[in-house]
Write a protein that holds these residues in place. Structure first.
Motif, PDB file in Angstrom:
ATOM      1  N   ASP A  73      -2.827  -7.550  -7.446  1.00  0.00           N
ATOM      2  CA  ASP A  73      -1.824  -8.521  -7.160  1.00  0.00           C
ATOM      3  C   ASP A  73      -1.485  -9.566  -8.342  1.00  0.00           C
ATOM      4  O   ASP A  73      -0.588 -10.100  -8.271  1.00  0.00           O
ATOM      5  CB  ASP A  73      -2.320  -9.440  -5.898  1.00  0.00           C
ATOM      6  N   HIS A  74      -2.343  -9.629  -9.399  1.00  0.00           N
ATOM      7  CA  HIS A  74      -2.273 -10.544 -10.386  1.00  0.00           C
ATOM      8  C   HIS A  74      -1.253  -9.983 -11.619  1.00  0.00           C
ATOM      9  O   HIS A  74      -0.887 -10.390 -12.386  1.00  0.00           O
ATOM     10  CB  HIS A  74      -3.531 -10.848 -11.118  1.00  0.00           C
ATOM     11  N   ASN A  75      -0.809  -8.662 -11.466  1.00  0.00           N
ATOM     12  CA  ASN A  75      -0.310  -7.696 -12.515  1.00  0.00           C
ATOM     13  C   ASN A  75       0.862  -8.451 -13.076  1.00  0.00           C
ATOM     14  O   ASN A  75       0.999  -8.589 -14.207  1.00  0.00           O
ATOM     15  CB  ASN A  75      -0.131  -6.511 -12.042  1.00  0.00           C
ATOM     16  N   TYR A  76       1.780  -8.554 -12.014  1.00  0.00           N
ATOM     17  CA  TYR A  76       3.307  -9.239 -12.270  1.00  0.00           C
ATOM     18  C   TYR A  76       3.061 -10.550 -13.014  1.00  0.00           C
ATOM     19  O   TYR A  76       4.007 -10.719 -13.932  1.00  0.00           O
ATOM     20  CB  TYR A  76       4.024  -9.140 -10.791  1.00  0.00           C
ATOM     21  N   TRP A  77       2.267 -11.279 -12.634  1.00  0.00           N
ATOM     22  CA  TRP A  77       2.211 -12.662 -13.308  1.00  0.00           C
ATOM     23  C   TRP A  77       1.440 -12.423 -14.777  1.00  0.00           C
ATOM     24  O   TRP A  77       2.188 -13.195 -15.628  1.00  0.00           O
ATOM     25  CB  TRP A  77       1.146 -13.399 -12.498  1.00  0.00           C
ATOM     26  N   TYR A  78       0.901 -11.488 -15.081  1.00  0.00           N
ATOM     27  CA  TYR A  78       0.035 -11.297 -16.195  1.00  0.00           C
ATOM     28  C   TYR A  78       1.246 -10.873 -17.171  1.00  0.00           C
ATOM     29  O   TYR A  78       1.382 -11.310 -18.216  1.00  0.00           O
ATOM     30  CB  TYR A  78      -0.989 -10.542 -15.961  1.00  0.00           C
ATOM     31  N   TYR A  79       1.704  -9.796 -16.632  1.00  0.00           N
ATOM     32  CA  TYR A  79       2.761  -8.930 -17.406  1.00  0.00           C
ATOM     33  C   TYR A  79       3.983  -9.892 -17.835  1.00  0.00           C
ATOM     34  O   TYR A  79       4.251 -10.148 -19.048  1.00  0.00           O
ATOM     35  CB  TYR A  79       3.545  -7.834 -16.528  1.00  0.00           C
ATOM     36  N   GLU A  80       4.734 -10.851 -16.698  1.00  0.00           N
ATOM     37  CA  GLU A  80       5.663 -11.696 -17.315  1.00  0.00           C
ATOM     38  C   GLU A  80       5.245 -12.747 -18.230  1.00  0.00           C
ATOM     39  O   GLU A  80       5.954 -13.241 -19.204  1.00  0.00           O
ATOM     40  CB  GLU A  80       5.971 -12.316 -15.814  1.00  0.00           C
TER      41      GLU A  80
ATOM     42  N   LEU B  35       0.723  -1.301  -0.026  1.00  0.00           N
ATOM     43  CA  LEU B  35       0.056  -0.096  -0.010  1.00  0.00           C
ATOM     44  C   LEU B  35       0.824   1.231   0.051  1.00  0.00           C
ATOM     45  O   LEU B  35       0.433   2.310  -0.505  1.00  0.00           O
ATOM     46  CB  LEU B  35      -1.001  -0.013   1.182  1.00  0.00           C
ATOM     47  N   LEU B  36       1.933   1.308   0.473  1.00  0.00           N
ATOM     48  CA  LEU B  36       2.920   2.309   0.262  1.00  0.00           C
ATOM     49  C   LEU B  36       3.479   2.736  -0.989  1.00  0.00           C
ATOM     50  O   LEU B  36       3.860   3.936  -1.206  1.00  0.00           O
ATOM     51  CB  LEU B  36       4.205   1.985   1.241  1.00  0.00           C
ATOM     52  N   LEU B  37       2.961   1.871  -2.039  1.00  0.00           N
ATOM     53  CA  LEU B  37       3.674   2.094  -3.298  1.00  0.00           C
ATOM     54  C   LEU B  37       2.443   2.397  -4.127  1.00  0.00           C
ATOM     55  O   LEU B  37       2.458   2.214  -5.499  1.00  0.00           O
ATOM     56  CB  LEU B  37       4.445   0.720  -3.826  1.00  0.00           C
ATOM     57  N   TRP B  38       1.265   2.579  -3.465  1.00  0.00           N
ATOM     58  CA  TRP B  38      -0.089   2.822  -4.414  1.00  0.00           C
ATOM     59  C   TRP B  38       0.125   3.622  -5.464  1.00  0.00           C
ATOM     60  O   TRP B  38      -0.630   3.850  -6.453  1.00  0.00           O
ATOM     61  CB  TRP B  38      -1.128   3.021  -3.456  1.00  0.00           C
ATOM     62  N   ASN B  39       0.723   4.875  -5.427  1.00  0.00           N
ATOM     63  CA  ASN B  39       0.874   5.935  -6.188  1.00  0.00           C
ATOM     64  C   ASN B  39       2.176   6.107  -6.754  1.00  0.00           C
ATOM     65  O   ASN B  39       2.476   7.087  -7.376  1.00  0.00           O
ATOM     66  CB  ASN B  39       0.572   7.163  -5.301  1.00  0.00           C
ATOM     67  N   LYS B  40       2.604   4.921  -7.025  1.00  0.00           N
ATOM     68  CA  LYS B  40       4.032   5.074  -8.082  1.00  0.00           C
ATOM     69  C   LYS B  40       4.036   5.215  -9.340  1.00  0.00           C
ATOM     70  O   LYS B  40       4.780   5.485 -10.244  1.00  0.00           O
ATOM     71  CB  LYS B  40       4.937   3.674  -7.635  1.00  0.00           C
ATOM     72  N   ALA B  41       2.662   5.095 -10.059  1.00  0.00           N
ATOM     73  CA  ALA B  41       2.325   5.319 -11.306  1.00  0.00           C
ATOM     74  C   ALA B  41       1.176   5.991 -11.414  1.00  0.00           C
ATOM     75  O   ALA B  41       0.452   6.393 -10.426  1.00  0.00           O
ATOM     76  CB  ALA B  41       2.179   3.887 -12.182  1.00  0.00           C
ATOM     77  N   ASN B  42       0.685   6.478 -12.525  1.00  0.00           N
ATOM     78  CA  ASN B  42      -0.473   7.248 -12.871  1.00  0.00           C
ATOM     79  C   ASN B  42      -1.795   6.805 -12.431  1.00  0.00           C
ATOM     80  O   ASN B  42      -2.902   7.320 -12.217  1.00  0.00           O
ATOM     81  CB  ASN B  42      -0.449   7.789 -14.311  1.00  0.00           C
ATOM     82  N   ILE B  43      -1.803   5.335 -12.334  1.00  0.00           N
ATOM     83  CA  ILE B  43      -3.050   4.463 -12.013  1.00  0.00           C
ATOM     84  C   ILE B  43      -2.669   3.846 -10.611  1.00  0.00           C
ATOM     85  O   ILE B  43      -1.607   2.823 -10.550  1.00  0.00           O
ATOM     86  CB  ILE B  43      -3.166   3.576 -13.068  1.00  0.00           C
ATOM     87  N   PRO B  44      -3.525   4.056  -9.589  1.00  0.00           N
ATOM     88  CA  PRO B  44      -3.111   3.329  -8.363  1.00  0.00           C
ATOM     89  C   PRO B  44      -2.879   1.914  -8.472  1.00  0.00           C
ATOM     90  O   PRO B  44      -3.717   1.177  -9.440  1.00  0.00           O
ATOM     91  CB  PRO B  44      -4.398   3.779  -7.445  1.00  0.00           C
ATOM     92  N   PHE B  45      -1.971   1.422  -7.914  1.00  0.00           N
ATOM     93  CA  PHE B  45      -1.632  -0.063  -7.703  1.00  0.00           C
ATOM     94  C   PHE B  45      -1.210  -0.513  -9.005  1.00  0.00           C
ATOM     95  O   PHE B  45      -1.443  -1.847  -9.256  1.00  0.00           O
ATOM     96  CB  PHE B  45      -2.756  -0.689  -7.211  1.00  0.00           C
ATOM     97  N   ASN B  46      -0.897   0.136 -10.093  1.00  0.00           N
ATOM     98  CA  ASN B  46      -0.430  -0.142 -11.447  1.00  0.00           C
ATOM     99  C   ASN B  46       1.061   0.402 -11.421  1.00  0.00           C
ATOM    100  O   ASN B  46       0.918   1.089 -12.404  1.00  0.00           O
ATOM    101  CB  ASN B  46      -1.327   0.115 -12.578  1.00  0.00           C
ATOM    102  N   SER B  47       2.068  -0.328 -11.160  1.00  0.00           N
ATOM    103  CA  SER B  47       3.346   0.062 -11.176  1.00  0.00           C
ATOM    104  C   SER B  47       4.281  -1.019 -10.982  1.00  0.00           C
ATOM    105  O   SER B  47       4.000  -2.266 -10.372  1.00  0.00           O
ATOM    106  CB  SER B  47       3.694   1.195 -10.208  1.00  0.00           C
ATOM    107  N   PHE B  48       5.344  -0.955 -11.521  1.00  0.00           N
ATOM    108  CA  PHE B  48       6.552  -2.098 -11.680  1.00  0.00           C
ATOM    109  C   PHE B  48       6.877  -2.213 -10.088  1.00  0.00           C
ATOM    110  O   PHE B  48       7.336  -3.237  -9.741  1.00  0.00           O
ATOM    111  CB  PHE B  48       7.573  -1.881 -12.450  1.00  0.00           C
ATOM    112  N   GLU B  49       6.867  -1.073  -9.135  1.00  0.00           N
ATOM    113  CA  GLU B  49       7.367  -1.149  -7.968  1.00  0.00           C
ATOM    114  C   GLU B  49       6.278  -1.976  -7.073  1.00  0.00           C
ATOM    115  O   GLU B  49       6.633  -2.770  -6.304  1.00  0.00           O
ATOM    116  CB  GLU B  49       7.414   0.243  -7.422  1.00  0.00           C
ATOM    117  N   TYR B  50       4.932  -1.712  -7.373  1.00  0.00           N
ATOM    118  CA  TYR B  50       4.107  -2.557  -6.419  1.00  0.00           C
ATOM    119  C   TYR B  50       4.247  -4.067  -6.957  1.00  0.00           C
ATOM    120  O   TYR B  50       3.969  -4.778  -6.133  1.00  0.00           O
ATOM    121  CB  TYR B  50       2.812  -1.838  -7.015  1.00  0.00           C
ATOM    122  N   ASP B  51       4.447  -3.923  -8.190  1.00  0.00           N
ATOM    123  CA  ASP B  51       4.249  -5.506  -8.539  1.00  0.00           C
ATOM    124  C   ASP B  51       5.593  -6.399  -8.184  1.00  0.00           C
ATOM    125  O   ASP B  51       5.510  -7.593  -7.820  1.00  0.00           O
ATOM    126  CB  ASP B  51       4.474  -5.602 -10.157  1.00  0.00           C
ATOM    127  N   ALA B  52       6.668  -5.767  -7.875  1.00  0.00           N
ATOM    128  CA  ALA B  52       8.023  -6.360  -7.307  1.00  0.00           C
ATOM    129  C   ALA B  52       7.807  -6.894  -5.966  1.00  0.00           C
ATOM    130  O   ALA B  52       8.177  -7.768  -5.293  1.00  0.00           O
ATOM    131  CB  ALA B  52       9.122  -5.172  -7.324  1.00  0.00           C
TER     132      ALA B  52
END
Length: 203
Positions: free
Chosen positions: A181-188, A113-130
Motif C-alpha cells: 500500500d505504500h508503493n504509490y507514495w514512495y514512487y511519486e 486484491l483483484l489486481l494482485w497479478n497485474k505485474a510480474n511481482i504480486p501487488f507491485n503494479s501501477f494498477e494496484y497503486d491507482a
C-alpha cells in the motif's frame, strides 16, 4: 510486500520469491519498514518483534539475516508514535455508521486484491497503486485527522529517511521494502528526486 502470510500463500508471494528478488537486485542498502528503535532492539537484544511487537515477520525471518550474510546495510525508516496512533479511522462514528464504513473499506480491499497479478511481482503494479491511492483518498474524507498523522505524516517521514539514505550512499543500489500500500507514495516521492533512477516494479 504483503505482510499477511496467508495472502503470501494465496497470491504466490512466498518469502523465497522475496529472497530471489533481493538477490537479483543486489542492493548495497535496504530501507525497510522497521522503526529505528525496533531495529536497535533487534541489534542489541536480538528481539525480533519490535518495541510494540509491530515488526513484520519477513524482517527477522529473511531480511535481517540476509543483510548480515551478504553485508547489506539495513536502514530502518518506519515511523509511528504510539500515543497518537490509538484512534482508528472509523472510531469517532456510531456503531451503525462504523459498520457501514468497515464494509466499504472491505470492498476497497477486494478491489485491490483483484489486481494482485497485474505485474510480474504480486501487488507491485501501477494498477494496484491507482486503486490504493483512491482508497486512501477516500479514507482521508472519512477522518482527515487520523489519516494526516497515520498515513500522510508517516510517509513524509519514511520517504525523508529514504532520501537521507540516498544522499549518504550516492551511486549505490538502494532497495525499499515495505507493504504494497505504500508503493504509490514512495514512487511519486522518489520520482521527483534528481539524479535518482527509480526501478519499479523490479521485474
Amino acid at each position: 510486500m504483503t505482510h499477511d502470510e496467508e495472502l503470501q500463500r494465496k497470491y504466490n508471494y512466498p518469502l523465497s520469491l522475496v529472497k530471489q528478488l533481493i538477490t537479483e537486485f543486489n542492493p548495497d542498502v535496504i530501507c525497510g519498514e522497521v522503526h529505528p528503535l525496533s531495529w536497535e532492539l533487534y541489534l542489541n537484544e536480538r528481539d525480533p518483534g519490535g518495541i510494540l511487537g509491530e515488526t513484520q515477520n519477513e524482517y527477522p525471518r529473511l531480511i535481517f539475516p540476509l543483510c548480515e550474510e551478504k553485508g547489506i546495510e539495513f536502514v530502518p525508516v518506519n515511523w509511528f508514535e504510539e500515543d497518537v496512533f490509538e484512534e482508528g479511522p472509523f472510531d469517532r462514528y456510531d456503531s451503525e455508521v462504523k459498520r457501514r464504513l468497515e464494509n466499504e473499506l472491505h470492498r476497497w480491499n477486494e478491489k485491490q486484491l483483484l489486481l494482485w497479478n497485474k505485474a510480474n511481482i504480486p501487488f507491485n503494479s501501477f494498477e494496484y497503486d491507482a486503486v490504493t491511492k483512491e482508497m486512501y483518498a477516500w479514507l482521508h474524507t472519512i477522518n482527515p485527522d487520523v489519516q494526516n498523522i497515520e498515513w500522510n505524516a508517516r510517509h513524509f517521514i519514511m520517504t525523508a529517511r529514504v532520501k537521507q539514505s540516498i544522499r549518504k550512499h550516492k551511486g549505490k543500489r538502494i532497495l525499499c521494502i515495505h507493504g504494497a500500500d505504500h508503493n504509490y507514495w514512495y514512487y511519486e516521492s522518489l520520482m521527483r528526486e534528481k539524479d535518482v533512477q527509480v526501478i519499479y516494479p523490479l521485474r
